[in-house]
Structure formats: C-alpha cells, structure tokens
Motif scaffolding. Structure first.
Motif, PDB file in Angstrom:
ATOM      1  N   ILE A 256       5.028   0.191  -6.171  1.00 36.54           N
ATOM      2  CA  ILE A 256       5.912   0.020  -7.329  1.00 36.54           C
ATOM      3  C   ILE A 256       7.240  -0.585  -6.882  1.00 36.54           C
ATOM      4  N   ARG A 257       7.838  -0.031  -5.831  1.00 34.16           N
ATOM      5  CA  ARG A 257       9.112  -0.540  -5.350  1.00 34.16           C
ATOM      6  C   ARG A 257       8.999  -1.995  -4.919  1.00 34.16           C
ATOM      7  N   ILE A 258       7.975  -2.321  -4.129  1.00 32.70           N
ATOM      8  CA  ILE A 258       7.833  -3.698  -3.646  1.00 32.70           C
ATOM      9  C   ILE A 258       7.475  -4.636  -4.798  1.00 32.70           C
ATOM     10  N   GLY A 259       6.780  -4.134  -5.794  1.00 36.33           N
ATOM     11  CA  GLY A 259       6.474  -4.953  -6.969  1.00 36.33           C
ATOM     12  C   GLY A 259       7.739  -5.384  -7.695  1.00 36.33           C
ATOM     13  N   PHE A 260       8.650  -4.437  -7.893  1.00 38.05           N
ATOM     14  CA  PHE A 260       9.932  -4.781  -8.518  1.00 38.05           C
ATOM     15  C   PHE A 260      10.729  -5.732  -7.624  1.00 38.05           C
ATOM     16  N   HIS A 261      10.693  -5.477  -6.312  1.00 36.22           N
ATOM     17  CA  HIS A 261      11.414  -6.337  -5.375  1.00 36.22           C
ATOM     18  C   HIS A 261      10.868  -7.769  -5.426  1.00 36.22           C
ATOM     19  N   LEU A 262       9.537  -7.891  -5.431  1.00 39.48           N
ATOM     20  CA  LEU A 262       8.917  -9.211  -5.490  1.00 39.48           C
ATOM     21  C   LEU A 262       9.231  -9.928  -6.802  1.00 39.48           C
ATOM     22  N   ALA A 263       9.283  -9.185  -7.896  1.00 43.99           N
ATOM     23  CA  ALA A 263       9.630  -9.786  -9.191  1.00 43.99           C
ATOM     24  C   ALA A 263      11.052 -10.358  -9.146  1.00 43.99           C
ATOM     25  N   GLY A 264      11.966  -9.603  -8.543  1.00 42.85           N
ATOM     26  CA  GLY A 264      13.344 -10.089  -8.405  1.00 42.85           C
ATOM     27  C   GLY A 264      13.435 -11.309  -7.507  1.00 42.85           C
ATOM     28  N   GLU A 265      12.686 -11.299  -6.425  1.00 41.58           N
ATOM     29  CA  GLU A 265      12.682 -12.435  -5.506  1.00 41.58           C
ATOM     30  C   GLU A 265      12.097 -13.680  -6.183  1.00 41.58           C
ATOM     31  N   LEU A 266      11.015 -13.500  -6.928  1.00 39.05           N
ATOM     32  CA  LEU A 266      10.406 -14.631  -7.620  1.00 39.05           C
ATOM     33  C   LEU A 266      11.337 -15.175  -8.699  1.00 39.05           C
ATOM     34  N   ALA A 267      11.982 -14.293  -9.441  1.00 39.37           N
ATOM     35  CA  ALA A 267      12.940 -14.737 -10.460  1.00 39.37           C
ATOM     36  C   ALA A 267      14.083 -15.519  -9.812  1.00 39.37           C
ATOM     37  N   THR A 268      14.564 -15.033  -8.687  1.00 36.83           N
ATOM     38  CA  THR A 268      15.633 -15.731  -7.966  1.00 36.83           C
ATOM     39  C   THR A 268      15.157 -17.107  -7.520  1.00 36.83           C
ATOM     40  N   ALA A 269      13.981 -17.151  -6.909  1.00 32.79           N
ATOM     41  CA  ALA A 269      13.452 -18.414  -6.398  1.00 32.79           C
ATOM     42  C   ALA A 269      13.257 -19.440  -7.515  1.00 32.79           C
ATOM     43  N   LEU A 270      12.656 -19.022  -8.606  1.00 34.85           N
ATOM     44  CA  LEU A 270      12.410 -19.955  -9.709  1.00 34.85           C
ATOM     45  C   LEU A 270      13.705 -20.429 -10.348  1.00 34.85           C
ATOM     46  N   THR A 271      14.684 -19.540 -10.447  1.00 34.71           N
ATOM     47  CA  THR A 271      15.979 -19.915 -11.022  1.00 34.71           C
ATOM     48  C   THR A 271      16.701 -20.900 -10.101  1.00 34.71           C
ATOM     49  N   LEU A 272      16.609 -20.679  -8.787  1.00 39.04           N
ATOM     50  CA  LEU A 272      17.199 -21.626  -7.835  1.00 39.04           C
ATOM     51  C   LEU A 272      16.544 -23.004  -7.951  1.00 39.04           C
ATOM     52  N   ILE A 273      15.224 -23.028  -8.015  1.00 41.14           N
ATOM     53  CA  ILE A 273      14.509 -24.303  -8.106  1.00 41.14           C
ATOM     54  C   ILE A 273      14.870 -25.041  -9.399  1.00 41.14           C
ATOM     55  N   LEU A 274      14.820 -24.336 -10.512  1.00 41.77           N
ATOM     56  CA  LEU A 274      15.123 -24.961 -11.808  1.00 41.77           C
ATOM     57  C   LEU A 274      16.557 -25.481 -11.854  1.00 41.77           C
ATOM     58  N   SER A 275      17.495 -24.662 -11.382  1.00 36.38           N
ATOM     59  CA  SER A 275      18.895 -25.106 -11.413  1.00 36.38           C
ATOM     60  C   SER A 275      19.120 -26.257 -10.436  1.00 36.38           C
ATOM     61  N   GLY A 276      18.434 -26.235  -9.290  1.00 33.98           N
ATOM     62  CA  GLY A 276      18.555 -27.339  -8.338  1.00 33.98           C
ATOM     63  C   GLY A 276      18.065 -28.643  -8.928  1.00 33.98           C
ATOM     64  N   ILE A 277      16.932 -28.588  -9.604  1.00 26.65           N
ATOM     65  CA  ILE A 277      16.405 -29.787 -10.272  1.00 26.65           C
ATOM     66  C   ILE A 277      17.396 -30.251 -11.335  1.00 26.65           C
ATOM     67  N   GLY A 278      17.934 -29.305 -12.089  1.00 30.80           N
ATOM     68  CA  GLY A 278      18.911 -29.639 -13.115  1.00 30.80           C
ATOM     69  C   GLY A 278      20.171 -30.273 -12.540  1.00 30.80           C
TER      70      GLY A 278
ATOM     71  N   LYS B 107       0.816  -1.218   0.000  1.00 29.17           N
ATOM     72  CA  LYS B 107       0.000   0.000   0.000  1.00 29.17           C
ATOM     73  C   LYS B 107       0.847   1.264   0.000  1.00 29.17           C
ATOM     74  N   THR B 108       1.977   1.221   0.706  1.00 30.95           N
ATOM     75  CA  THR B 108       2.786   2.438   0.857  1.00 30.95           C
ATOM     76  C   THR B 108       3.793   2.642  -0.266  1.00 30.95           C
ATOM     77  N   GLU B 109       4.314   1.552  -0.831  1.00 31.20           N
ATOM     78  CA  GLU B 109       5.321   1.621  -1.896  1.00 31.20           C
ATOM     79  C   GLU B 109       5.070   0.508  -2.918  1.00 31.20           C
TER      80      GLU B 109
END
Length: 115
Positions: free
Chosen positions: A36-58, A32-34
């Motif tokens: 746009i900033r938290i949206g970008f932060h969450l996108a980065g966190e999700l990208a990190t998480a998915l990349t970790l999961i995919l590479s771990g499976i690999g 509610k307060t920020e």
C-alpha cells in the motif's frame, strides 16, 4: 526556457525508466512487504514524471500554460528529491544521495529560468 523544458522531459522520462527497470529486475521488495505504501509512492512518482514531461513539452512549444505547470511539477520533484534520498542513505547507497543532490541543484536552476 529551453533548459527547463529539456530538463523536465529528461527527468520525467528518467523517473519512469528507473522505476520500470527496478520493477523488471525485481528490485522493489516493498511491493511484497509494504504494497500500500509503495503503491501510493509510485502513484506520486508517476504523477510527478508525467507532469514534468508534459510541462517540458509545453515549455519547448512556448505554450502559455507551461511555465505554471512546470513550477508545479518542479515542486513535486523537489519534494521527492528531498524525501527519497533517506531510503538510499539508510542503505548506505551514497551515490544515489549525491545524484539527488545534483537533481535538486538542477531543479533550482530550471525553476529560476522559468520564474
């Protein structure tokens, strides 16, 4: 590389789970307060998480592309694990700062296993 693979999957899933629990329990006031900033932060966190999961499976499946992807994912994770504790330190939530310190240490061990 088994440790690195398991580590990637657990940490990636944990990141997604932590954010989902925070969202469900309405613990993200920045939505509610920020928004746009938290949206970008969450996108980065999700990208990190998915990349970790995919590479771990690999890694666990001995895929030839997995070590390179894991090193990229680990760089993403190390960035967030260095930057994120400031938020918790500012709020006096020192247990989270400690958790990030442990995460950084384990990340380095995993990277050394793969590199």
């Amino acid at each position: 590389m088994k440790f690195a693979g398991i580590f990637g999957i657990i940490v990636g899933a944990g990141m997604i789970g932590q954010w989902l629990m925070s969202y469900i329990s309405k613990q993200i006031p920045e939505l509610k307060t920020e928004p746009i900033r938290i949206g970008f932060h969450l996108a980065g966190e999700l990208a990190t998480a998915l990349t970790l999961i995919l590479s771990g499976i690999g890694l666990l499946g001995s895929s030839p592309w997995a070590p390179t992807l894991f090193l990229i994912a680990s760089g993403m994770l190390l960035y967030t694990a260095i930057v994120s504790p400031g938020y918790f330190a500012q709020r006096g939530q020192w247990i989270w700062v400690l958790i990030f310190g442990v995460l950084i240490s384990l990340s380095i061990i995993a990277v050394l296993q793969v590199a």
